[in-house]
Structure formats: structure tokens, C-alpha cells
Design an enzyme around this catalytic site. Sequence first.
Site, PDB file in Angstrom:
ATOM      1  CE  LYS A  49      31.949  33.288  41.684  1.00  0.00           C
ATOM      2  NZ  LYS A  49      30.823  33.946  41.035  1.00  0.00           N
TER       3      LYS A  49
ATOM      4  CG  ASP B 235      30.047  37.692  40.194  1.00  0.00           C
ATOM      5  OD1 ASP B 235      30.768  37.671  39.175  1.00  0.00           O
ATOM      6  OD2 ASP B 235      30.010  36.752  41.014  1.00  0.00           O
TER       7      ASP B 235
END
Length: 284
Positions: free
Chosen positions: A73, A110
Site C-alpha cells: 500500500k 478504505d
Amino acid sequence: MTGFTFADTQVAAVIGYPISQSLSPLLHTYWLHQAEMDASYSAHDVAPEALGDFVAAARDHGLKGWNVTIPHKEAILPYLDRLAPTARALGAVNTVKRTYDGSLIGFNTDGMGLMAHLNAAAPTWPQVRPALVLGAGGAARAALGALLATSCPFIMLANRTRSRAETVSKELGRGRVTVVDWDDLGLATAGAGLILNTTSLGMAGYPPLSLDLAQAAADTVVYDIVYKPLRTALIKAAARRGLRTVEGLGMLIHQGAAAFKLWFDEDADTGPTVFALAEEALKP
Ligand code: ATR
């Protein structure tokens, strides 16, 4: 020769290391089918040293984009041409989109997924009261970013390692995040409208999160982003106490739906059929 190959129909992917447990192929394959697109989505195991090769192969193939999970990420950032504001603020990307001119843009869906599910599952969560967030990792950062965009007056942040919470508060808090001690959690629950667990506690293989909820107000919402198991010890304890509960699977589904929308400009189904599909796949 990069070692990464794609089916002719493949339009998107998920990368991680290891990736075998990911639910993303199931979800995106279902959504592509619903959208009547003759296209596929696959998972790729990408070792850290092979990340550059994957990006080159994905560019060559012309993937519309891909999802990024642990441990890439943050490592993906140098390979991208631009970052959307949320991804830049968090320093982490979970979705890459290739634009019409071939540039790669990093997004982070997210926080969007977390809020979309909270608003769907508990639309009247008490936004006017402070929230209590547990954890200081990537998930906590995404949650704070999203909560700071609501009318939540301030956020209490607690982490086992207090210094990590202090860092997150300084970097993202905009003066609205107060660090509370892990040992004072019981007290902090008293004023909270939302209690959100972003730690690994409660996840299969980790100890349960045992939180004293005795002082929580009756309308408090308890949200656990852990989805393996679906109903964690925290969710069960909150339900026993009569509090509203929100389970983590929805965040996963909604962050995926947000990525699908970015790539294909199509709304992905986040209704009961998708939940049933994912729950079935999670059965031990
Ligand atoms: P992610 O990016 O998925 O949020 P992470 O950065 O590994 O993952 O963060 C995991 C979180 O779970 C951290 O807040 C961690 O607390 P520490 O910063 O103190 O490590 C928390 N966590 C993991 N195991 C824990 C445990 N046994 N007790 C309390 N907190 C725990």
C-alpha cells in the site's frame, strides 16, 4: 519477461503478498458479471522485489486498474504518476486507476468504504458526539481521514503503543484528535457516539478485544472492521449490552465497490446478495 501474465479479457486485478485469502476476485467477478461485461479480474501474488515488474506488465497489458493490499500500500507510491488527495494525505494507496492517457493514479477507498457502510448500516449514528477509535495503523489512518470529514466534534484515539497514536494525531488530526491512554478505554467509551476498532484484536489468530462497555450510552454504535470472524467478541459483547453493531465485512465490500466505480463508472451492488456471497466464502 516479467513473469506476470494476464488473460486477454482481464481488466483489473488485486496484488498482495500473500494474496490467496483475498475476497476481491469473488466480489469484482460478481460485479463484472452483473454489469454484463465480458471481462475478468484476478489476484496476483507479487513479492516486494517484483512490484516494479508487475506495474510494467500491467501498463503493457492496459489494465484499467488494480487493488493493492498488504504489503504494497505504501511501496506502490513511487510507481504512480499522481495521487488523489486522500491517498496523498494517508500516504497509502489501495486502488490504482489508469486514465485514458495511460497515467496511473493512486486512490485510497478504505475510508470511503468504512463510511459508506456505517451510513448504510447505522444511518443515525450519533455524529454529534465524539468518536473513539482504537488502533494507529493504516486502517486507523483511513478511518480518521473519513471521520474528520463528518460533523463528529472530535476523535479520541487509543493505541496499545501510545507514541504511534501521537504521531497519527499530529500528522492527520487537524486539532480534532485527542490521544487517550489504552488503560483508560472504559472511561473513554462513556461519551462516545461511535466506538471503532481498527486493531487486529479479535481477528482469527489474535486475542479478542475485551472492552468495558458498561459506561457506553444506549445509542452508541460499535463498529469492528475485523471480518474474520464475521462476529467478533467485541461485536457480541456490544450486542449483549443492547448497543447497535456494525460488522467489518461491509467495509471490505464498500471499498471494493468504490474501486469498481472508479474503474468502470458503474455502481456495484452492495446489497444482501453480495454479503451472502462473501459470507459463504468466509465460512471455515
Ligand atoms: P493496519 O495497517 O492493518 O491497521 P498495523 O499497522 O499492523 O495494521 O496495525 C495493527 C494495529 O493493531 C496497531 O494499532 C496495533 O497496535 P500497536 O501499534 O501497539 O502494535 C494493534 N494491535 C495488534 N496486536 C495488538 C494487541 N495484541 N493488543 C493491542 N493492540 C494490538
